[in-house]
Design an enzyme around this catalytic site. Structure first.
Site, PDB file in Angstrom:
ATOM      1  N   GLN A 146      76.809  43.770  53.963  1.00  8.90           N
ATOM      2  CA  GLN A 146      77.938  43.012  54.501  1.00  8.90           C
ATOM      3  C   GLN A 146      79.253  43.621  54.019  1.00  8.90           C
ATOM      4  OE1 GLN A 146      77.787  40.353  56.734  1.00  8.90           O
ATOM      5  NE2 GLN A 146      79.993  40.675  56.801  1.00  8.90           N
ATOM      6  N   LYS A 190      73.546  35.125  59.721  1.00  4.85           N
ATOM      7  CA  LYS A 190      72.625  36.199  60.117  1.00  4.85           C
ATOM      8  C   LYS A 190      71.206  35.850  59.676  1.00  4.85           C
ATOM      9  CE  LYS A 190      76.269  39.655  60.132  1.00  4.85           C
ATOM     10  NZ  LYS A 190      77.031  40.658  59.393  1.00  4.85           N
ATOM     11  N   ASP A 249      72.938  48.493  61.690  1.00  6.75           N
ATOM     12  CA  ASP A 249      74.341  48.334  62.089  1.00  6.75           C
ATOM     13  C   ASP A 249      74.808  49.526  62.932  1.00  6.75           C
ATOM     14  OD1 ASP A 249      75.611  45.975  61.392  1.00  6.75           O
ATOM     15  OD2 ASP A 249      75.930  46.566  59.305  1.00  6.75           O
TER      16      ASP A 249
END
Ligand code: NDP
Length: 291
Positions: free
Chosen positions: A97, A53, A120
């Protein structure tokens, strides 16, 4: 039918190219988009995801500091760090994460992220906005699937879409997006009694479960579009989706492969949400200075 295999890599590349231009435009106005990537502990798979990422951010000019917490960090430690990032004007998006080490509530952590930095799209506020058809941030994987459908010019309006999987991060938002786009949607899960009967009715079948070979040719209507979201590590170390690719070849009209289908789109959509967050923060600043 000849099954067309949809390569997600060039589609993701096109998305990233468009984003690079938007980042340049932001930078010219003095705004560098920033994505904080928070990693708790040493999970090797999570480390790889985080590294990928950050690399993808760097490639389009997004600033992406990695925030590392030790494996023995407490929930209070993590919430404290998130509070700091919520208040940091250089940070437009925050990604924690998953999975988190035991003892830390994923739900409380997600709820602690400022909704306007929740790239997200997992905050209840953002999932709620999606549910009422006013999305702010769409979760990256389902957003990536919609982008594939759009790019491949696959019609959705009036089609029967079947989504297998009902998680808050993939299945549910996927079903909501398809519904919003005008499909008639069926959602299947582990308690569905007649899975094959349900999936066989799909013009568009999206499978997001995490079980290799869950779907084979018996479960697919001839000519259906099949989107395989699953990622499974096989005993020989290779990756496979939830769909038995060889079985459905010649039955499905199109199929996304694993790896190389939906996967590359997920990171591209994370970048897209981050750029969007930075654009919104800049336009809000401008409104604020004008008034
Ligand atoms: P979850 O484990 O959270 O959810 C799995 C869903 O599948 C649940 O709703 C579960 O039902 C359902 N399910 C389990 N077994 C069956 C079965 N036998 N028949 C029908 N439904 C079943 O997983 P995620 O949603 O997080 O992820 C799904 C898959 O997608 C995973 O393989 C994951 O690795 C992959 N993934 C891929 C991404 C990408 O970038 N390509 C990104 C994110 C995920 P119930 O709710 O009843 O338990």
């Amino acid at each position: 039918v000849q099954t067309r295999i949809i390569d997600g890599n060039p589609i993701a590349r096109t998305v990233r190219q468009g984003l690079r231009q938007r980042v340049e435009a932001l930078r010219a106005l003095g705004c560098v988009p920033g994505l904080a990537v928070v990693l708790v502990g040493e999970n090797p798979v999570s480390r790889i995801y985080v590294r990928n990422k950050i690399k993808a951010c760097a490639e389009i000019g997004v600033y992406s500091p990695q925030v590392d917490l030790p494996a023995n960090a407490t929930e209070a430690d993590l919430l404290g760090r998130i509070r700091g990032l919520n208040a940091d004007p250089a940070i437009h998006g925050i990604l924690v994460q998953l999975p988190l080490p035991g003892g830390i509530s994923g739900q409380r952590v997600v709820e602690s992220i400022a909704p306007h930095k929740d790239v997200d799209g997992f905050h209840p506020c953002n999932l709620g906005l999606l549910a009422i058809g006013q999305p702010r941030f769409v979760p990256c994987t389902p957003a990536g699937v919609m982008k594939i459908l759009e790019h491949e010019e696959i019609p959705v309006i009036g089609k029967h879409a079947v989504v297998v999987g009902r998680s808050n991060i993939v299945g549910k938002p996927m079903a909501l997006l398809l519904l919003q786009s005008g499909a008639t949607v069926t959602i299947c899960h582990s308690k569905t009694l007649d899975l094959t009967e349900q999936t066989r009715r799909a013009d568009l079948l999206v499978v997001a479960v995490g079980k290799a070979n869950l779907v084979d040719k018996e479960a697919v209507k001839p000519g259906a579009v099949v989107i395989d979201v699953g990622i499974n590590r096989l005993s020989d170390g290779s990756l496979a989706g939830d769909v038995n690719k060889h079985s459905v070849l010649g039955i499905a009209s199109r199929l996304t492969p694993v790896p190389g289908g939906v996967g590359p789109m997920t990171i591209a959509m994370l970048l897209a949400n981050t750029v969007l967050a930075a654009e919104r923060s800049l336009s809000e600043q401008r409104v604020a200075t004008r008034t």
